[in-house]
Motif scaffolding. Structure first.
Motif, PDB file in Angstrom:
ATOM      1  N   LEU A  79      28.382 -15.598 -25.335  1.00  0.00           N
ATOM      2  CA  LEU A  79      28.566 -15.863 -26.761  1.00  0.00           C
ATOM      3  C   LEU A  79      27.497 -15.142 -27.576  1.00  0.00           C
ATOM      4  O   LEU A  79      27.787 -14.556 -28.633  1.00  0.00           O
ATOM      5  CB  LEU A  79      28.509 -17.371 -27.011  1.00  0.00           C
TER       6      LEU A  79
ATOM      7  N   ALA B 222      28.191 -12.111 -30.272  1.00  0.00           N
ATOM      8  CA  ALA B 222      27.748 -12.259 -31.659  1.00  0.00           C
ATOM      9  C   ALA B 222      26.927 -11.058 -32.110  1.00  0.00           C
ATOM     10  O   ALA B 222      27.096 -10.553 -33.231  1.00  0.00           O
ATOM     11  CB  ALA B 222      26.941 -13.550 -31.810  1.00  0.00           C
TER      12      ALA B 222
ATOM     13  N   SER C  11      18.675 -18.272 -30.307  1.00  0.00           N
ATOM     14  CA  SER C  11      19.876 -17.994 -31.082  1.00  0.00           C
ATOM     15  C   SER C  11      20.249 -19.129 -32.027  1.00  0.00           C
ATOM     16  O   SER C  11      20.523 -18.899 -33.207  1.00  0.00           O
ATOM     17  CB  SER C  11      21.052 -17.705 -30.135  1.00  0.00           C
ATOM     18  N   TYR C  12      20.253 -20.337 -31.531  1.00  0.00           N
ATOM     19  CA  TYR C  12      20.749 -21.445 -32.337  1.00  0.00           C
ATOM     20  C   TYR C  12      19.873 -21.696 -33.554  1.00  0.00           C
ATOM     21  O   TYR C  12      20.348 -22.181 -34.582  1.00  0.00           O
ATOM     22  CB  TYR C  12      20.849 -22.718 -31.487  1.00  0.00           C
TER      23      TYR C  12
ATOM     24  N   THR D  63      27.349 -19.402 -22.625  1.00  0.00           N
ATOM     25  CA  THR D  63      26.435 -19.371 -23.770  1.00  0.00           C
ATOM     26  C   THR D  63      25.857 -17.978 -24.005  1.00  0.00           C
ATOM     27  O   THR D  63      25.774 -17.510 -25.143  1.00  0.00           O
ATOM     28  CB  THR D  63      25.285 -20.379 -23.579  1.00  0.00           C
TER      29      THR D  63
ATOM     30  N   PHE E  65      28.536 -17.607 -34.371  1.00  0.00           N
ATOM     31  CA  PHE E  65      29.084 -18.412 -33.270  1.00  0.00           C
ATOM     32  C   PHE E  65      30.335 -19.170 -33.723  1.00  0.00           C
ATOM     33  O   PHE E  65      31.336 -19.210 -33.006  1.00  0.00           O
ATOM     34  CB  PHE E  65      28.040 -19.418 -32.769  1.00  0.00           C
TER      35      PHE E  65
ATOM     36  N   ARG F 228      24.225 -18.789 -35.849  1.00  0.00           N
ATOM     37  CA  ARG F 228      25.083 -19.969 -35.768  1.00  0.00           C
ATOM     38  C   ARG F 228      26.400 -19.741 -36.499  1.00  0.00           C
ATOM     39  O   ARG F 228      27.465 -20.144 -36.032  1.00  0.00           O
ATOM     40  CB  ARG F 228      24.363 -21.192 -36.344  1.00  0.00           C
TER      41      ARG F 228
END
Length: 344
Positions: free
Chosen positions: A49, A53, A293-294, A46, A303, A300
């Protein structure tokens, strides 16, 4: 003159602290290692990622995202440190040299400290931008790099101090129960330092929370305010609530247990919860990636592009798209309103 025990085994110090040192794998040990490795792998993926990004998307090349990337790097390091622990725990602990044991603990202390200090830096940055009504901090890239450098220097110092003197190899009566080669005074210092940082973070985010609530109350009396601004303010309140809740739940138990052990509490069975509070603190490294982040729409979207790289391998950003993104960003910056990414 003090007598030091540099030539003794790890088992010698565990026996001195009355901490159990198993010689064979039990069901509990297998479950702890399996769960720990699973969490470590998820934390690694995670946060990798998040870093990817931020690197590939030029819209993330701002101070807050640099700090976010550094937080992900600290949590990535925490995942590696915890994985190293899982491969050197249980019955394997008895076979460790003193140097390897100190490396195992220093990796954990350094990574967890870097993560905590990063969280504090992000809290301060958000406080400044929210109260200044800015889209992004005006901090220069050079200052951000200096700040990131200071974060890692602080983390390394706190992580390496026990290996270079603040231990109990020359004072067995001062050894802690949870970390039998560490001095109880160091655990007390480390726990209090982190709890102070926690308190500062709570104050900062509470101040943000109160300000946002008051701002929304005043805004609700007018019908001419920008709707995107209200949406972002609500998102900010939700994010702050999640951050505070996750942080308190994941970190406070471990710091309290460390403090009790450092203070030499004889009636406190700190060893019974040691592995669980450490795992809980490690889980926060996963929650950080999700919360910071999400909840960002652009993150997103990035991602999805990364995860679907095979599907999009033949498609690239066109000059038109880049121009459009730049224009959108400029418009948002000029009109003075926050965009969704300011809710981080």
């Amino acid at each position: 003159m003090k007598h030091c025990f540099y030539n003794e085994t790890v088992g010698f110090f565990y026996n001195n602290s009355r901490k159990e040192l198993t010689m064979h794998w039990r069901t509990k040990d297998v479950l702890v290692v399996a769960l720990g490795l699973t969490v470590s792998v998820i934390v690694l993926l995670t946060n990798l990622l998040v870093i990817t990004a931020i690197i590939i998307n030029r819209r993330f090349h701002y101070p807050i995202y640099y700090l976010l990337g550094n937080l992900a790097a600290a949590d990535l390091f925490a995942g590696i440190a915890y994985m190293f622990l899982m491969f050197h725990t249980g019955p394997r602990t008895a076979g460790l040299s003193l140097k390897t044991w100190f490396i195992r603990q220093s990796l954990l202390d350094t990574s967890l400290t870097a993560s905590v200090v990063n969280l504090l830096a992000i809290a301060v940055e958000r406080h400044q931008t929210v109260f200044a009504m800015q889209l992004h901090s005006k901090m220069s890239n050079q200052r951000v790099m200096i700040l990131i450098f200071c974060i890692w220097v602080t983390a390394l110092l706190l992580g390496l101090i026990p290996s270079y003197g603040w231990h109990c190899l020359c004072a067995l009566e001062k050894c802690s129960s949870m970390a039998p080669l560490y001095s109880r005074s160091y655990l007390t210092f480390w726990a209090i330092s982190n709890l102070v940082i926690f308190l500062i973070m709570v104050v900062v985010y509470t101040h943000i929370f109160i300000y946002v609530k008051r701002k929304m109350t005043r805004m609700s009396k007018h019908t001419s305010f920008h709707p995107r601004y209200k949406e972002t303010m609500i998102s900010l309140v939700k994010t702050v609530t999640i951050i505070l809740s996750a942080f308190v739940i994941c970190w406070t138990p471990g710091q309290v247990v460390l403090l009790l052990d450092g203070l030499g509490c004889k009636s406190c069975n700190v060893l019974a919860v040691e592995k669980y509070v450490l795992l809980l603190a490690e889980i926060n490294s996963l929650i950080n990636a999700i919360v910071y982040s999400y909840r960002d729409n652009e993150m997103r979207s990035t991602f999805r592009r990364i995860l679907c790289f095979v599907c999009y391998r033949n498609s690239k950003y066109t000059p038109t798209v880049v121009k459009l993104n730049t224009t959108d960003r400029g418009t948002l910056s000029q009109n003075g309103h926050f965009t969704v990414d300011s809710s981080i």
